[in-house]
Enzyme design. Structure first.
Site, short mmCIF file in Angstrom:
data_model
loop_
_atom_site.label_atom_id
_atom_site.label_comp_id
_atom_site.label_asym_id
_atom_site.label_seq_id
_atom_site.Cartn_x
_atom_site.Cartn_y
_atom_site.Cartn_z
N ASP A 79 0.84 -1.19 0.00
CA ASP A 79 0.00 0.00 0.00
C ASP A 79 0.88 1.24 0.00
OD1 ASP A 79 -2.28 1.57 0.04
OD2 ASP A 79 -2.83 1.11 2.10
N LYS A 80 0.23 2.36 -0.25
CA LYS A 80 0.87 3.67 -0.22
C LYS A 80 0.00 4.55 0.66
CE LYS A 80 -0.46 6.97 -2.38
NZ LYS A 80 -1.01 8.35 -2.31
N HIS A 81 0.62 5.42 1.44
CA HIS A 81 -0.17 6.38 2.22
C HIS A 81 0.42 7.75 2.02
CE1 HIS A 81 -2.92 7.70 5.36
NE2 HIS A 81 -1.94 8.46 5.79
N SER A 82 -0.45 8.73 1.86
CA SER A 82 0.03 10.10 1.68
C SER A 82 -0.48 10.96 2.83
CB SER A 82 -0.52 10.62 0.35
OG SER A 82 -0.54 12.02 0.35
N THR A 119 -9.24 10.55 -1.02
CA THR A 119 -9.37 9.52 -2.07
C THR A 119 -10.76 8.87 -2.01
OG1 THR A 119 -7.02 9.18 -2.02
CG2 THR A 119 -8.31 7.37 -2.90
N ARG A 167 -7.58 14.20 19.96
CA ARG A 167 -6.46 15.07 19.57
C ARG A 167 -6.94 16.24 18.72
NH1 ARG A 167 -3.22 11.32 16.15
NH2 ARG A 167 -1.92 13.14 15.75
N SER A 182 -0.55 6.90 14.71
CA SER A 182 -1.92 6.93 14.20
C SER A 182 -1.97 6.38 12.78
CB SER A 182 -2.41 8.39 14.23
OG SER A 182 -3.60 8.53 13.54
N LYS A 186 -3.16 1.85 11.59
CA LYS A 186 -4.19 1.45 10.61
C LYS A 186 -3.55 0.64 9.48
CE LYS A 186 -5.27 5.80 10.83
NZ LYS A 186 -5.73 7.16 11.03
N LYS A 187 -2.34 1.00 9.10
CA LYS A 187 -1.66 0.28 8.01
C LYS A 187 -1.25 -1.11 8.48
CE LYS A 187 -2.38 3.35 5.15
NZ LYS A 187 -3.29 3.08 4.02
N1 URA Z 1 -3.60 11.16 9.58
C1 URA Z 1 -3.84 10.21 10.50
O1 URA Z 1 -4.37 9.15 10.20
N2 URA Z 1 -3.47 10.46 11.77
C2 URA Z 1 -2.86 11.59 12.16
O2 URA Z 1 -2.53 11.73 13.31
C3 URA Z 1 -2.62 12.58 11.20
C4 URA Z 1 -3.00 12.33 9.90
#
Ligand code: URA
Length: 436
Positions: A79-82, A119, A167, A182, A186-187
């Site tokens: 996967d890729k996360h931005s 997305t 937060r 954070s 999830k990843k």
């Molecule tokens: N995106 C996230 O999922 N968590 C953060 O803390 C900041 C951006």
């Protein structure tokens, strides 16, 4: 250990043990930790920081607060996360492209919030596309099409969901340790074998300065790898919109143009190939970045990547022949108008965040998480830095529902573009690469 003791230890600058972090997060997920305690914990971390070992423990604890997916597929799960930006259409091209090269991409994406596009919202502009499928349908789409782009599910990393919401309202989002845990919790919960991280830097980024973007990129690469998820982080430019389109349906159409080869802007192409080749390397689908790039280019040229996008759309309920003629299916905004600058000149600087806010003002983004978005509106043909603008070349075309929106977008976009003064530094599209 009692939550207040963990908070006290962090408040006083102590290093927390894995057990202390795990017990605090388990109690957070079970609602034993109160909102006030969670806020105090976040503020203590914000001021005292966390070392890499603490961030790894926090990431793993949040991962383990919910379902952790396991995949049984004939290729690597990547996967890729931005960190998000304006005209950041990369995911829509990269997921089918990596799938066409043998990877499997279960992409769990976010909704747009603030000036950044999401997305998830872009995919939802495709009629019939189910962006929040059941887990069974998600798995089946990944297995059949090689990729599926969906929205956040409630069962992955619920402790992060709770902590993030707290937060967000207690001025504690901007902590590198908390952001790292954070994103990565999830990843990790998505059961990946490799992750390419795109940390944006510049006027449209969450981390506007290069030192901060590098710090986050290094933290993510080190913590992910420490938690068992091999990760490479790239720092990429967001001092100007990446695509020349910003919005939802307009970015989907942009992605199809890219995949089919109708149009491929060089800076976008560079970012897509750089991230996708990291994914192929992480998944051992290529041995060098040259072979990775050759493989990716072949998947674009043969039409295999575009075909994968079509399979994904069909597997998730969208039109079968979507890629052949996206505008036959996408809803277009009723008004398209050119936004010209007040005087002709050369674009010196773009306040990219402000460009994103034009899309939000049009209704294409959200100011509150519960807001609906208008998928039809947005901007296309956005001018970039160094371009001449004037009567023959507008700043952009605006796609809107009403003339009042056009007028508002005109004022906001003109204010976002600087045609005088010092030119913005000409950053490369990919600025840096960090590994553990
Ligand atoms: N995106 C996230 O999922 N968590 C953060 O803390 C900041 C951006």
């Amino acid at each position: 250990m009692m939550p207040q003791e963990v908070i006290r230890a962090k408040r006083d600058g102590k290093v927390l043990s894995d057990d202390e972090i795990a017990s605090f997060i388990a109690a957070l997920a079970n609602n034993v930790v109160t909102e006030g305690q969670a806020a105090a914990f976040a503020m203590a971390v914000y001021f005292q920081g966390m070392n890499i070992a603490e961030r790894v423990a926090l990431t793993k604890a949040m991962r383990d607060s919910g379902t952790v997916l396991a995949w049984d597929l004939p290729g690597p799960v990547l996967d890729k996360h931005s960190t998000g930006g304006v005209g950041d259409t990369v995911s829509l091209m990269l997921a089918p492209l990596v799938a066409a090269c043998g990877g499997y991409v279960p992409m769990i994406s976010g909704r747009g919030l603030g000036h950044t596009g999401g997305t998830y919202d872009k995919m939802e502009s495709i009629p019939g596309y189910v962006a929040a499928p059941t887990m069974a349908r998600f798995r089946s789409a990944v297995s059949k099409a090689g990729c599926a782009i969906i929205g956040q599910t409630a069962d992955l990393a619920p402790a992060d969901k709770r902590l993030y919401a707290i937060r967000d309202v207690t001025a504690t989002v901007e902590s590198i340790g908390l952001i790292t845990a954070s994103i990565l919790s999830k990843k990790l919960a998505a059961g990946l074998h490799g992750l390419a991280m795109d940390v944006k830097c510049g006027s449209g980024a969450f981390m506007p300065t290069l030192p901060k973007a590098r710090e986050l990129a290094q933290s993510i690469a080190s913590v992910a790898t420490g938690a068992g998820l091999p990760t490479t982080a790239l720092v990429t430019d967001m001092d100007r919109p990446l695509a020349d389109a910003a919005g939802n349906a307009v970015e989907v159409a942009y992605a199809i143009d890219y995949l089919t080869g109708a149009r491929r802007e060089p800076r976008m192409h560079e970012v897509v190939l750089a991230l996708a080749s990291e994914m192929l390397l992480l998944g051992k689908l290529a041995r060098t970045s040259q072979t990775a790039r050759a493989k990716l280019q072949a998947a674009l040229d043969s039409g295999a990547a575009a075909e994968k996008f079509g399979h994904m759309v069909a597997a998730l309920g969208g039109p079968r022949k979507f890629v052949d003629d996206p505008w036959q299916h996408l809803e277009a905004a009723p008004i398209t108008a050119a936004i010209h600058p007040e005087r002709a000149g050369t674009v010196r600087r773009i306040d990219t965040r402000a460009v994103g806010m034009v899309v939000v003002a049009l209704g294409g983004g959200r100011t509150r998480p519960q807001d609906d978005v208008d998928h039809t509106v947005g901007l296309t043909w956005l001018a970039t830095t160094g371009e001449q603008v004037g009567p023959d070349r507008p700043l952009a075309l605006v796609h809107a529902r009403t003339q009042a929106q056009v007028d508002q977008a005109t004022a906001l976009l003109r204010a976002a573009y600087r045609l005088t003064g010092r030119a913005a530094g000409e950053q490369p599209a990919v600025i840096d690469r960090l590994t553990a």
